[in-house]
Design a protein around this motif. Sequence first.
Motif, PDB file in Angstrom:
ATOM      1  N   PHE A   1      26.509  33.637  44.738  1.00  0.00           N
ATOM      2  CA  PHE A   1      27.236  34.771  44.169  1.00  0.00           C
ATOM      3  C   PHE A   1      27.027  34.887  42.667  1.00  0.00           C
ATOM      4  CE2 PHE A   1      28.858  35.177  48.307  1.00  0.00           C
ATOM      5  CZ  PHE A   1      29.318  36.478  48.404  1.00  0.00           C
ATOM      6  N   ALA A   2      26.716  33.779  42.015  1.00  0.00           N
ATOM      7  CA  ALA A   2      26.351  33.878  40.601  1.00  0.00           C
ATOM      8  C   ALA A   2      25.097  34.729  40.436  1.00  0.00           C
ATOM      9  CB  ALA A   2      26.140  32.484  40.018  1.00  0.00           C
ATOM     10  N   ARG A   3      24.157  34.610  41.359  1.00  0.00           N
ATOM     11  CA  ARG A   3      22.942  35.436  41.313  1.00  0.00           C
ATOM     12  C   ARG A   3      23.272  36.904  41.590  1.00  0.00           C
ATOM     13  NH1 ARG A   3      18.425  32.874  39.072  1.00  0.00           N
ATOM     14  NH2 ARG A   3      18.593  30.646  39.579  1.00  0.00           N
ATOM     15  N   LEU A   4      24.082  37.145  42.600  1.00  0.00           N
ATOM     16  CA  LEU A   4      24.417  38.525  42.948  1.00  0.00           C
ATOM     17  C   LEU A   4      25.241  39.207  41.858  1.00  0.00           C
ATOM     18  CD1 LEU A   4      25.463  37.987  46.664  1.00  0.00           C
ATOM     19  CD2 LEU A   4      23.403  39.176  45.902  1.00  0.00           C
ATOM     20  N   PHE A   5      26.150  38.445  41.250  1.00  0.00           N
ATOM     21  CA  PHE A   5      27.095  39.005  40.289  1.00  0.00           C
ATOM     22  C   PHE A   5      26.666  38.826  38.841  1.00  0.00           C
ATOM     23  CE2 PHE A   5      31.274  38.803  42.969  1.00  0.00           C
ATOM     24  CZ  PHE A   5      30.664  39.548  43.973  1.00  0.00           C
ATOM     25  N   GLY A   6      25.579  38.080  38.601  1.00  0.00           N
ATOM     26  CA  GLY A   6      25.182  37.833  37.221  1.00  0.00           C
ATOM     27  C   GLY A   6      26.195  37.015  36.453  1.00  0.00           C
ATOM     28  N   LEU A   7      26.754  35.986  37.096  1.00  0.00           N
ATOM     29  CA  LEU A   7      27.769  35.154  36.447  1.00  0.00           C
ATOM     30  C   LEU A   7      27.119  34.136  35.527  1.00  0.00           C
ATOM     31  CD1 LEU A   7      30.003  34.366  39.562  1.00  0.00           C
ATOM     32  CD2 LEU A   7      30.510  36.004  37.740  1.00  0.00           C
ATOM     33  N   PRO A   8      27.600  33.972  34.306  1.00  0.00           N
ATOM     34  CA  PRO A   8      27.075  32.914  33.430  1.00  0.00           C
ATOM     35  C   PRO A   8      27.560  31.553  33.885  1.00  0.00           C
ATOM     36  CG  PRO A   8      28.861  34.095  32.335  1.00  0.00           C
ATOM     37  CD  PRO A   8      28.600  34.825  33.626  1.00  0.00           C
ATOM     38  N   ASP A   9      26.831  30.518  33.526  1.00  0.00           N
ATOM     39  CA  ASP A   9      27.177  29.163  33.956  1.00  0.00           C
ATOM     40  C   ASP A   9      28.606  28.784  33.583  1.00  0.00           C
ATOM     41  OD1 ASP A   9      24.675  28.904  35.021  1.00  0.00           O
ATOM     42  OD2 ASP A   9      23.857  27.703  33.369  1.00  0.00           O
ATOM     43  N   GLY A  10      29.057  29.210  32.425  1.00  0.00           N
ATOM     44  CA  GLY A  10      30.391  28.841  31.965  1.00  0.00           C
ATOM     45  C   GLY A  10      31.525  29.466  32.763  1.00  0.00           C
ATOM     46  N   GLU A  11      31.208  30.435  33.623  1.00  0.00           N
ATOM     47  CA  GLU A  11      32.237  31.129  34.395  1.00  0.00           C
ATOM     48  C   GLU A  11      32.314  30.652  35.844  1.00  0.00           C
ATOM     49  OE1 GLU A  11      34.407  33.649  33.412  1.00  0.00           O
ATOM     50  OE2 GLU A  11      33.791  33.099  31.383  1.00  0.00           O
ATOM     51  N   LEU A  12      31.424  29.745  36.240  1.00  0.00           N
ATOM     52  CA  LEU A  12      31.335  29.407  37.659  1.00  0.00           C
ATOM     53  C   LEU A  12      32.590  28.709  38.179  1.00  0.00           C
ATOM     54  CD1 LEU A  12      27.612  28.296  38.048  1.00  0.00           C
ATOM     55  CD2 LEU A  12      28.637  30.580  38.137  1.00  0.00           C
ATOM     56  N   THR A  13      33.160  27.808  37.395  1.00  0.00           N
ATOM     57  CA  THR A  13      34.365  27.107  37.848  1.00  0.00           C
ATOM     58  C   THR A  13      35.520  28.078  38.014  1.00  0.00           C
ATOM     59  OG1 THR A  13      33.667  25.048  36.788  1.00  0.00           O
ATOM     60  CG2 THR A  13      36.010  25.286  37.289  1.00  0.00           C
ATOM     61  N   ARG A  14      35.685  28.989  37.057  1.00  0.00           N
ATOM     62  CA  ARG A  14      36.766  29.966  37.153  1.00  0.00           C
ATOM     63  C   ARG A  14      36.580  30.858  38.382  1.00  0.00           C
ATOM     64  NH1 ARG A  14      38.060  34.776  32.771  1.00  0.00           N
ATOM     65  NH2 ARG A  14      40.034  35.480  33.695  1.00  0.00           N
TER      66      ARG A  14
ATOM     67  N   THR B   1      27.700  45.947  32.581  1.00  0.00           N
ATOM     68  CA  THR B   1      27.250  47.303  32.300  1.00  0.00           C
ATOM     69  C   THR B   1      26.847  47.444  30.839  1.00  0.00           C
ATOM     70  OG1 THR B   1      28.702  48.159  34.038  1.00  0.00           O
ATOM     71  CG2 THR B   1      27.908  49.729  32.388  1.00  0.00           C
ATOM     72  N   ALA B   2      27.646  46.865  29.943  1.00  0.00           N
ATOM     73  CA  ALA B   2      27.336  46.939  28.514  1.00  0.00           C
ATOM     74  C   ALA B   2      26.030  46.225  28.184  1.00  0.00           C
ATOM     75  CB  ALA B   2      28.484  46.344  27.706  1.00  0.00           C
ATOM     76  N   GLN B   3      25.744  45.151  28.933  1.00  0.00           N
ATOM     77  CA  GLN B   3      24.517  44.375  28.684  1.00  0.00           C
ATOM     78  C   GLN B   3      23.292  44.989  29.353  1.00  0.00           C
ATOM     79  OE1 GLN B   3      25.676  40.637  30.375  1.00  0.00           O
ATOM     80  NE2 GLN B   3      27.177  40.173  28.757  1.00  0.00           N
ATOM     81  N   GLY B   4      23.484  45.963  30.229  1.00  0.00           N
ATOM     82  CA  GLY B   4      22.359  46.524  30.967  1.00  0.00           C
ATOM     83  C   GLY B   4      21.734  45.531  31.918  1.00  0.00           C
ATOM     84  N   ALA B   5      22.556  44.666  32.522  1.00  0.00           N
ATOM     85  CA  ALA B   5      22.044  43.601  33.382  1.00  0.00           C
ATOM     86  C   ALA B   5      21.395  44.179  34.641  1.00  0.00           C
ATOM     87  CB  ALA B   5      23.176  42.657  33.771  1.00  0.00           C
ATOM     88  N   ASP B   6      20.338  43.508  35.103  1.00  0.00           N
ATOM     89  CA  ASP B   6      19.623  43.928  36.306  1.00  0.00           C
ATOM     90  C   ASP B   6      19.955  42.970  37.444  1.00  0.00           C
ATOM     91  OD1 ASP B   6      17.935  45.071  38.128  1.00  0.00           O
ATOM     92  OD2 ASP B   6      16.103  44.165  37.302  1.00  0.00           O
TER      93      ASP B   6
END
Length: 401
Positions: free
Chosen positions: A146-159, A202-207
Motif C-alpha cells: 500500500f505504500a507503493r499504491l499510496f505513495g507513502l514515505p518511509d516515515g509514515e509507514l508505522t502510522r 497532488t501538490a507534489q504531482g506524484a505519479d
Amino acid sequence: MTTAPVRLPEHLIHPFAPAGRPDPYPAYRWLRANDPVHHDTASGFWLVTGHADCATVLRDPRLSAARGQRERAREDALPPSMLTTDPPDHHRLRAPGALLLGPAAVRSVADGIAADTDALLDRLAAAPGRPDAVADIGRPLATAVFARLFGLPDGELTRFETLARAASANLDPMAPPARAALGRTAATALGRYLDAHTVRLTAQGADVPLAALAADTRLTRPEMLGILNLAVVGGWQPLAEFVGNALHSLLPDRAAVRRLAAADDDLARLAVDELLRLEAPIPFTARVATAPVPLTGGTLPAGARVLAVIAAANRDPDVFEDPDTLRLDRHPNPHLAFGGGPHFCLAAQLVRQAGALLLPRLVRRFPALRGPDGPAAWDLTLVPRRLRAYPVDLCPAGEAR
C-alpha cells in the motif's frame, strides 16, 4: 403451521461462539448437509452455506449489499464506497476505483512490490529469534504494497499500519458495540490522514495510483475518501492476514512446500487461490433480501438478514474434490474468497500478485521453514479470520534445527 427452528446437534459448537471460532468447519459441514439455508436464532441471520446458493446470494440483485452493510453493530453510516452501495451507484464508484486497485495500477507497482518482498526476506534473515508470520511478514508486506499504491514515505509507514489495523474492526458485521466504536474512531482518523496525504500527493504531482484516483473528476471528495477507506480495510487487512493463514495451511505439508519452492508463476498463482480457498480472511459477507429469494437449499424471506458463508461454500464437496485437502494446482478453483458478482473484490489481483511473489520466495529462501507445534492460536474475531500469532522457525539452509 410454524416450523420449529433447526438447531445444531449438541456435539457441535456454534461457529460464531468463541469456542467455535478456531474451527468452525464441523458446524459449517453439518449446516451445509442438513440445513443449507439456516435461520440462526442466536444471531438473527440466515446462514447460507452451499456453494451454488452462496454464489446466487452474491449475484442476485434482490439481495442488497447496501442494506447488508447497514445491519452492523454500529450507529453511524459507513463511508460511501462500492461496499455500501448497490447498482447503479456501485458501478459508478467501481470504475474510478480501478485507478487505485485495477490491473493497470497493480502492474505499475509490481516491480516495486517484488523489490520490497526481497528486502523483507533480507530483514527476516538478519533478525534474531522466530518471526511471527502475522506481525513480521504479513503486515509488513501489506504495508509495503500500500505504500507503493499510496505513495507513502518511509516515515509514515508505522502510522499508516496502526490506523489500518484499528480500522479493520469495520470488516465485522457482528462486531460488539465496544469494538465497533473503536473501529468507527479509527476509520475517522484514517480518513483524515488519507485526506491530508492526498492533498500532499497532488501538490507534489506524484505519479502513483492514489494520485490518479484523486484526480478523477467523476468522484466527490467524500466518495474518493470512501474508496480509499475501503481499499485499506478490504485490501490491506485481508492481505496482511492471508500470509499467516496461508502458512498455517501450507507448512505442515512438506511436499507442498517443496513444490511451491520450485513453482513457476502459473503454479504460484494457483497456490494462492487454493490457500485462499482453505482459509479466507473474509469468511462471510452480509446481504438483506429485498424480496423472497428461492435458493436450492430453501427460500430467503423478504427482509432476511443474510450471511453468505464463504468459508463453508469454499469447502463444498459438490464443487471441490477432497475439499479439506490442500492441492496447490487445483484447477478449476471457483472459490468465493473474493466474493462474486458486481461486488467481486477489486483488490483480488493485488492480493493474488503479492501472495504469488512472497510465498515461493519465502520457501525458497528458507526451505526448512516450520510453523509452531500444537494447535494454531486463532483470533476470536469473526471477520477477518486470522491467527492471533503464528511464530515460524526459519531454519536457514545449512543451519541445524
